[in-house]
Write a protein that holds these residues in place. Structure first.
Motif, mmCIF file in Angstrom:
data_model
loop_
_atom_site.group_PDB
_atom_site.id
_atom_site.type_symbol
_atom_site.label_atom_id
_atom_site.label_comp_id
_atom_site.label_asym_id
_atom_site.label_seq_id
_atom_site.Cartn_x
_atom_site.Cartn_y
_atom_site.Cartn_z
ATOM 1 N N ASP A 36 0.710 -1.524 0.184
ATOM 2 C CA ASP A 36 0.131 -0.076 0.130
ATOM 3 C C ASP A 36 0.721 1.044 -0.072
ATOM 4 N N LEU A 37 1.982 1.439 0.795
ATOM 5 C CA LEU A 37 2.831 2.236 1.034
ATOM 6 C C LEU A 37 3.532 2.634 -0.222
ATOM 7 N N GLY A 38 3.817 1.571 -1.078
ATOM 8 C CA GLY A 38 4.632 1.737 -2.486
ATOM 9 C C GLY A 38 3.751 2.555 -3.495
ATOM 10 N N ALA A 39 2.481 2.151 -3.373
ATOM 11 C CA ALA A 39 1.514 2.701 -4.482
ATOM 12 C C ALA A 39 1.314 3.985 -4.040
ATOM 13 N N GLU A 40 1.043 4.292 -2.695
ATOM 14 C CA GLU A 40 0.845 5.668 -2.431
ATOM 15 C C GLU A 40 1.901 6.577 -2.710
ATOM 16 N N ALA A 41 3.276 6.118 -2.545
ATOM 17 C CA ALA A 41 4.402 7.125 -2.668
ATOM 18 C C ALA A 41 4.762 7.204 -4.215
ATOM 19 N N ALA A 42 4.617 6.026 -5.087
ATOM 20 C CA ALA A 42 4.944 6.106 -6.373
ATOM 21 C C ALA A 42 3.789 6.463 -7.325
ATOM 22 N N GLY A 43 2.531 6.458 -6.613
ATOM 23 C CA GLY A 43 1.378 6.872 -7.601
ATOM 24 C C GLY A 43 1.355 5.740 -8.822
ATOM 25 N N ALA A 44 1.708 4.476 -8.492
ATOM 26 C CA ALA A 44 1.664 3.478 -9.628
ATOM 27 C C ALA A 44 1.360 2.262 -9.118
ATOM 28 N N PRO A 45 0.885 1.264 -9.609
ATOM 29 C CA PRO A 45 0.720 -0.072 -9.122
ATOM 30 C C PRO A 45 1.875 -0.786 -8.813
ATOM 31 N N VAL A 46 1.671 -1.472 -7.620
ATOM 32 C CA VAL A 46 2.756 -2.380 -7.086
ATOM 33 C C VAL A 46 2.545 -3.788 -7.593
ATOM 34 N N ARG A 47 3.728 -4.598 -7.974
ATOM 35 C CA ARG A 47 3.902 -5.926 -8.475
ATOM 36 C C ARG A 47 4.372 -6.915 -7.349
ATOM 37 N N ALA A 48 3.810 -7.955 -7.010
ATOM 38 C CA ALA A 48 4.273 -8.750 -6.286
ATOM 39 C C ALA A 48 5.068 -9.936 -6.849
ATOM 40 N N GLU A 49 6.228 -10.161 -6.261
ATOM 41 C CA GLU A 49 7.041 -11.419 -7.276
ATOM 42 C C GLU A 49 7.294 -12.524 -6.087
ATOM 43 N N PRO A 50 6.531 -13.493 -5.991
ATOM 44 C CA PRO A 50 6.513 -14.409 -5.004
ATOM 45 C C PRO A 50 7.819 -15.366 -5.255
ATOM 46 N N PHE A 51 8.466 -15.751 -4.430
ATOM 47 C CA PHE A 51 9.539 -16.532 -4.510
ATOM 48 C C PHE A 51 9.667 -17.750 -3.450
ATOM 49 N N ALA A 52 10.332 -18.966 -3.789
ATOM 50 C CA ALA A 52 10.418 -20.072 -2.872
ATOM 51 C C ALA A 52 11.573 -19.903 -2.036
ATOM 52 N N TYR A 53 11.566 -20.186 -0.833
ATOM 53 C CA TYR A 53 12.750 -20.342 0.191
ATOM 54 C C TYR A 53 12.561 -21.483 1.013
ATOM 55 N N ARG A 54 13.485 -21.794 1.769
ATOM 56 C CA ARG A 54 13.402 -23.036 2.694
ATOM 57 C C ARG A 54 13.218 -22.405 4.189
ATOM 58 N N GLY A 55 11.774 -22.422 4.272
ATOM 59 C CA GLY A 55 11.487 -22.051 5.672
ATOM 60 C C GLY A 55 11.753 -22.575 6.924
ATOM 61 N N TRP A 56 11.656 -21.776 8.071
ATOM 62 C CA TRP A 56 12.442 -22.353 9.372
ATOM 63 C C TRP A 56 11.800 -21.764 10.335
ATOM 64 N N ARG A 57 11.578 -22.396 11.498
ATOM 65 C CA ARG A 57 11.088 -21.842 12.655
ATOM 66 C C ARG A 57 11.519 -22.452 14.022
ATOM 67 N N PRO A 58 11.985 -21.886 15.100
ATOM 68 C CA PRO A 58 12.269 -22.673 16.186
ATOM 69 C C PRO A 58 10.930 -22.905 17.020
#
Length: 416
Positions: A36-58
């Motif tokens: 939301d902040l990116g669209a507000e700041a630049a006045g243009a649509p924001v594109r999400a680029e999903p990527f895979a990674y190895r998740g981890w949690r303690p």
């Protein structure tokens, strides 16, 4: 440029999300907010680029000293397990210490110290962890820089087995002092979960008159001690503000180059998000990126520095921009793989990291990765100062002539 409070509002909202450890609700909330902040700041649509990674949690973490249990914080991607062994104190953890104790480390828990990351000659904790593993240690402890505070960070482990690795306080480290009776014994216990995960990089593109692009970036994720305010809520707010100012008076035909506002994720996981992004670009797309302006921890010290990863050709432009703002900008050219600009350098793209407190051992920047990295360390004036310089540098890059832009690749060195 009418919203004088935008940068403050953005910074506070990002801190409100919490520490933003990748894979947590805190990080997901911050990613949605940045959309939301990116669209507000630049006045243009924001594109999400999903990527895979190895998740981890303690799932559970415990450290026991001869005097009883003490607080400990598992390093990201630390291997799980349970070990009980003597603790060998290797001081700072420099190669000379590992070499001097080469015959004593195997089968013991290696203890080292966290150090100011923004400093010439800094040894990253991942280097120390790797040295401990290679020397045969069964556990790894790293002591934080401030009384009463543990330290977070990535262990640097990939898919290899590894050893349990915890951040501890300096007081806990002191409890492991060697005496005439021998070395104290510690018991480390860590249960973790690993899984396939995805995260999003975010992009806003403002096309230019030509095909080339300047990337203005900051990383979203942080750690679950404190608010990750210096590292890197401040960088996100500064990048947003610089982009907002530049977009506000964009010429009708665009600048000579396009502007890409990029928010990379999983930076704290060995720069994973930007690596995945660059790996997905074609050779032509990578060649079309003229410069990477990476804003990471731009507050927390008296001075600002540009870490250029060998890109000597950009230094004249950086110095002119700093002088135009009345700033003295410190330049550090040796390759340091400590933020997303390093992945651009590895891809042959010139860039730099704008950082505060470089070489200032008493600066607030020393508290990055500790529970004390909270918004009260960051002043509005420091945010605006960094935004002023980031804006000036980015504007200069957007409209530099072709000959100057070509010179930016001069002197680039191969990453080690």
């Amino acid at each position: 440029m009418t919203d004088a409070r935008f940068i403050t509002r953005a910074f506070e909202a990002i801190c409100d999300c919490g520490g933003r450890l990748c894979g947590t609700e805190s990080e997901r909330a911050a990613t949605a907010l940045l959309h939301d902040l990116g669209a507000e700041a630049a006045g243009a649509p924001v594109r999400a680029e999903p990527f895979a990674y190895r998740g981890w949690r303690p799932l559970s973490c415990a450290l026991e000293t001869p005097a009883g249990p003490v607080p400990a914080h598992p390093l990201v991607r630390s291997a799980g397990g349970e070990v009980e062994a003597e603790v060998i104190d290797l001081g700072r953890g420099e190669p000379e210490s590992f070499a001097a104790h080469a015959d004593e480390i195997r089968g013991r828990i290696a203890l080292v110290r966290h150090e100011l990351m923004f400093n010439p000659g800094t040894l990253h904790r991942r280097i120390k962890y790797r040295a401990a593993v290679e020397a045969g240690a069964v556990g790894f402890l790293i002591a934080g820089p401030a009384a009463g505070g543990m330290v977070a960070g990535s262990s640097g482990r990939g898919d290899e087995p590894g050893i349990p690795a915890f951040g501890i306080s300096p007081e806990t480290a002191a409890a492991f002092a060697r005496t005439s009776a021998g070395r104290p014994v510690a018991r480390m216990s860590l249960e973790t979960e690993e899984f396939d995960a995805t995260a999003d990089n975010l992009f806003v593109d403002l096309p230019g008159a030509g095909p080339e692009t300047v990337v203005l970036c900051a990383h979203i994720d942080g750690h679950d001690l404190g608010e990750s305010a210096i590292d890197n809520a401040a960088g996100l707010a500064v990048a947003l503000e610089a982009a907002r100012r530049i977009a506000a008076d964009r010429p009708a035909g665009g600048w000579r180059r396009g502007l890409r506002l990029a928010f990379f994720n999983a930076e704290e996981w060995a720069l994973t998000g930007s690596a995945r992004h660059l790996d997905g670009l074609t050779a032509a797309e990578r060649a079309g990126i003229s410069l990477c302006v990476n804003i990471d921890s731009p507050v927390g010290g008296a001075g600002l520095a540009a870490l250029t990863c060998g890109a000597a050709g950009i230094e004249p432009m950086l110095l002119r921009a700093a002088e135009a703002r009345g700033e003295t900008l410190r330049l550090h050219r040796p390759f340091q793989a400590n933020s997303d600009h390093a992945n651009f350098a590895r891809a042959g793209i010139p860039g730099f990291r704008l950082v505060a407190g470089f070489g200032e051992h008493d600066a607030a920047a020393r508290l990055v990765l500790t529970p004390f990295d909270r918004r009260d360390l960051v002043s509005d004036a420091a945010l605006r100062r960094a935004a002023d310089l980031a804006e000036t540098i980015t504007r200069a890059a957007l409209d530099a002539n072709d000959a100057e832009a070509a010179s930016w690749r001069a002197g680039m060195i191969e990453a080690d």
